[in-house]
Write a protein that holds these residues in place. Sequence first.
Motif, PDB file in Angstrom:
ATOM      1  N   HIS A  40      -7.566   3.029   1.325  1.00  0.00           N
ATOM      2  CA  HIS A  40      -6.270   3.416   1.850  1.00  0.00           C
ATOM      3  C   HIS A  40      -5.204   2.579   1.153  1.00  0.00           C
ATOM      4  CE1 HIS A  40      -8.598   5.330   5.059  1.00  0.00           C
ATOM      5  NE2 HIS A  40      -7.486   5.979   5.395  1.00  0.00           N
ATOM      6  N   ALA A  41      -4.046   3.205   0.921  1.00  0.00           N
ATOM      7  CA  ALA A  41      -2.980   2.504   0.199  1.00  0.00           C
ATOM      8  C   ALA A  41      -1.621   2.925   0.749  1.00  0.00           C
ATOM      9  CB  ALA A  41      -3.065   2.788  -1.297  1.00  0.00           C
ATOM     10  N   TYR A  42      -0.663   2.034   0.534  1.00  0.00           N
ATOM     11  CA  TYR A  42       0.718   2.322   0.924  1.00  0.00           C
ATOM     12  C   TYR A  42       1.626   1.845  -0.185  1.00  0.00           C
ATOM     13  CZ  TYR A  42       5.147   2.229   3.440  1.00  0.00           C
ATOM     14  OH  TYR A  42       6.443   2.455   3.818  1.00  0.00           O
ATOM     15  N   VAL A  43       2.451   2.750  -0.732  1.00  0.00           N
ATOM     16  CA  VAL A  43       3.398   2.412  -1.799  1.00  0.00           C
ATOM     17  C   VAL A  43       4.799   2.405  -1.201  1.00  0.00           C
ATOM     18  CG1 VAL A  43       4.399   3.116  -3.997  1.00  0.00           C
ATOM     19  CG2 VAL A  43       1.933   3.373  -3.600  1.00  0.00           C
ATOM     20  N   GLY A  44       5.566   1.350  -1.492  1.00  0.00           N
ATOM     21  CA  GLY A  44       6.927   1.260  -0.981  1.00  0.00           C
ATOM     22  C   GLY A  44       7.851   0.631  -1.985  1.00  0.00           C
ATOM     23  N   GLN A  45       9.138   0.607  -1.648  1.00  0.00           N
ATOM     24  CA  GLN A  45      10.143  -0.004  -2.513  1.00  0.00           C
ATOM     25  C   GLN A  45      11.232  -0.605  -1.646  1.00  0.00           C
ATOM     26  OE1 GLN A  45      13.271   1.566  -2.610  1.00  0.00           O
ATOM     27  NE2 GLN A  45      12.702   3.382  -1.417  1.00  0.00           N
ATOM     28  N   SER A  46      11.843  -1.704  -2.120  1.00  0.00           N
ATOM     29  CA  SER A  46      12.846  -2.388  -1.328  1.00  0.00           C
ATOM     30  C   SER A  46      13.729  -3.237  -2.226  1.00  0.00           C
ATOM     31  CB  SER A  46      12.183  -3.271  -0.272  1.00  0.00           C
ATOM     32  OG  SER A  46      13.138  -4.003   0.449  1.00  0.00           O
ATOM     33  N   CYS A  47      14.982  -3.437  -1.771  1.00  0.00           N
ATOM     34  CA  CYS A  47      15.895  -4.332  -2.487  1.00  0.00           C
ATOM     35  C   CYS A  47      15.495  -5.792  -2.256  1.00  0.00           C
ATOM     36  CB  CYS A  47      17.326  -4.135  -1.998  1.00  0.00           C
ATOM     37  SG  CYS A  47      17.859  -2.417  -1.979  1.00  0.00           S
ATOM     38  N   ASN A  48      14.933  -6.050  -1.085  1.00  0.00           N
ATOM     39  CA  ASN A  48      14.501  -7.406  -0.756  1.00  0.00           C
ATOM     40  C   ASN A  48      13.040  -7.320  -0.321  1.00  0.00           C
ATOM     41  OD1 ASN A  48      14.086  -9.978   0.250  1.00  0.00           O
ATOM     42  ND2 ASN A  48      15.992 -10.048   1.437  1.00  0.00           N
ATOM     43  N   TRP A  49      12.114  -7.422  -1.257  1.00  0.00           N
ATOM     44  CA  TRP A  49      10.702  -7.163  -0.971  1.00  0.00           C
ATOM     45  C   TRP A  49      10.082  -8.227  -0.065  1.00  0.00           C
ATOM     46  CZ3 TRP A  49       6.947 -10.675  -2.229  1.00  0.00           C
ATOM     47  CH2 TRP A  49       7.255 -11.628  -3.197  1.00  0.00           C
ATOM     48  N   LYS A  50      10.605  -9.479  -0.095  1.00  0.00           N
ATOM     49  CA  LYS A  50      10.062 -10.517   0.780  1.00  0.00           C
ATOM     50  C   LYS A  50      10.342 -10.204   2.252  1.00  0.00           C
ATOM     51  CE  LYS A  50      10.388 -14.264  -2.624  1.00  0.00           C
ATOM     52  NZ  LYS A  50      10.962 -15.591  -2.916  1.00  0.00           N
ATOM     53  N   LYS A  51      11.566  -9.794   2.530  1.00  0.00           N
ATOM     54  CA  LYS A  51      11.926  -9.443   3.905  1.00  0.00           C
ATOM     55  C   LYS A  51      11.168  -8.204   4.360  1.00  0.00           C
ATOM     56  CE  LYS A  51      15.950  -8.273   6.735  1.00  0.00           C
ATOM     57  NZ  LYS A  51      17.420  -8.075   6.749  1.00  0.00           N
ATOM     58  N   ARG A  52      11.030  -7.234   3.450  1.00  0.00           N
ATOM     59  CA  ARG A  52      10.334  -5.993   3.793  1.00  0.00           C
ATOM     60  C   ARG A  52       8.837  -6.244   3.996  1.00  0.00           C
ATOM     61  NH1 ARG A  52      10.625  -2.001   6.801  1.00  0.00           N
ATOM     62  NH2 ARG A  52       9.744  -0.051   6.067  1.00  0.00           N
ATOM     63  N   HIS A  53       8.260  -7.172   3.227  1.00  0.00           N
ATOM     64  CA  HIS A  53       6.855  -7.526   3.387  1.00  0.00           C
ATOM     65  C   HIS A  53       6.605  -8.096   4.784  1.00  0.00           C
ATOM     66  CE1 HIS A  53       2.867  -9.036   2.568  1.00  0.00           C
ATOM     67  NE2 HIS A  53       3.263 -10.292   2.807  1.00  0.00           N
TER      68      HIS A  53
END
Length: 570
Positions: free
Chosen positions: A338-351
């Motif tokens: 299983h996998a999840y692909v995402g994108q964010s301007c601030n990947w640390k906060k989104r993680h």
Amino acid sequence: MRRKLTYEFCKNEISQYNSYSELYQTDPSVINKIQQKGWNELISHWELPFSKANLKWTYERCKEEVSKMTYLNELQGTSLVNALIKNGWFDELTSHLIRVVNKPYTKEDCIKEAKKYNRRVDFQKKSHGQYSKARNKGWLDEICEHMGKPLNGKQYTKKEILKSARKWKNQRDWKKNEPTIFTSAVGYNKQYTSKEDKEFWEECISHMEYIFKPNGYWTYERCKPIALRYNDRRFFHKEQYEVYTVIKREGWDELLQHMIWTTPNGNTRYPKDWFEDKEKAREEALKYNSRSEFHQKSSYAYRTIRKNGWEDELMSHMKRHATNKPRQIYVYYWSDMHAYVGQSCNWKKRHSSHLKEGPVFEHIQKTGEQPIFKILTKRPVKEENTPEYEDKWMKHYESLGYTMLNSAPAGSLGGKRSVWTEENIWNIVSECSSMTEFYKVTNPGCIKTCKELNIFNDIVDKLKVDTDSKHYTGGWTVEDALEEAKKYTLVGHFQKECSGGFKCLERNGLLKVAFPKNATCKLTEAKVREIRDRRATNRKTWTVPRLAKEYGVSHVTIQKIVHRKTWAHI
């Protein structure tokens, strides 16, 4: 040490006092003991106070006191006159008293009395009857001429008073700015003044306006021009309170529709349908540079623009601050493919956010396995290229055999509200088979947009409405709710998973029927019928408290059963 109030002790105690009242004030317990035991001979030598047993005003005493008087008015203010009237002895015992009848004061009597004084205040206090007569008849200034002018302020001539009155438009301003002259003028309008003086007062105020208009003065035609002079309802309410009150009382709200209401904090409130005018909505939208700021500071205008579909036209100058930054593309993947692909301007906060809620968190809870986190892009990707890159990586992991956990389309920024268009919504509907599935892949913002676009009912008609989604459409009946409740063992699980059915049973008082064990119910259907039968046949014998004690429940429970607020199905 506690005293023992014997007969001898009380006798010795009484010998030390000279009166009943003195003993009662000093040692009332002795008096109480004497009255309790009936030793009245110990206090018989004293004059007892007034009581029902010892009347103060007997016939003989009243006759003796009245015989000492000469005039009837000597009785005034004494308790004797009340005793005479109460016992019916007044006419008999006062027949010999002289009745003094005062004749009305004449002008000569008032003049004669006034010559005894040098000040009006002494005349008023010491000969109030003659003073009042002179004042009421208008003789006061004449008979007090030798006393001089009254010492209550500067005196003004009629010419000076009239000149002052011409300066002002109403009595309030006149009194506020020249109080001494106004007070002198009011003296011409007293009850005892002559007709000539009252005519002078009317001449002084003939040009002045009334501050408070008479009833019926404020008509629609008179209120309208005054209301049109104001654009802010707060200032209109403050400066024209009387007109504002009449408009609200009569329901002439159309006279206020052109006004806004500014609060002391600087906020602005708009009347209903204010922004239905497209130009007003455009003017308001141009004050803001972003949609978030517009929605926060002028939510009424923002909602109206969205409702009418003017977003593209009136908000085209606004930038989406949440999407104009470069962003990184990342992936979470597990050993169970299983996998999840995402994108964010601030990947640390989104993680950090992914590990607390969302599909990544849910899969961790389901499998108990921590995923591997990896950033896929070496350099940040521009906003306009993000959907293409994210879609590319999602397809890459699908080709490797991974099951994707993504529910939002490629390019959606995590934590940002999705922009729902009619086309996007119908694309989602085409992939769903029931309303339950539709609610899972959308959010409340999508449902709100559907209702604003008037397509929600069409979606409901197209999709199969299964049991779990009845609470969204209001389709619950008692039979359906009872049938659904059988799937659950605890009422808490039923409330959480099927709130619509829970509310239906709660409204009809059937939760204890559906979950008797969970409710720890003391009553059965047979006992409920028995309670109602006993209460109906003999209300005096089977009272609510007796029934409550009999069945081990509260009074309120019995009342609800009798009035069918609970156990209504029986």
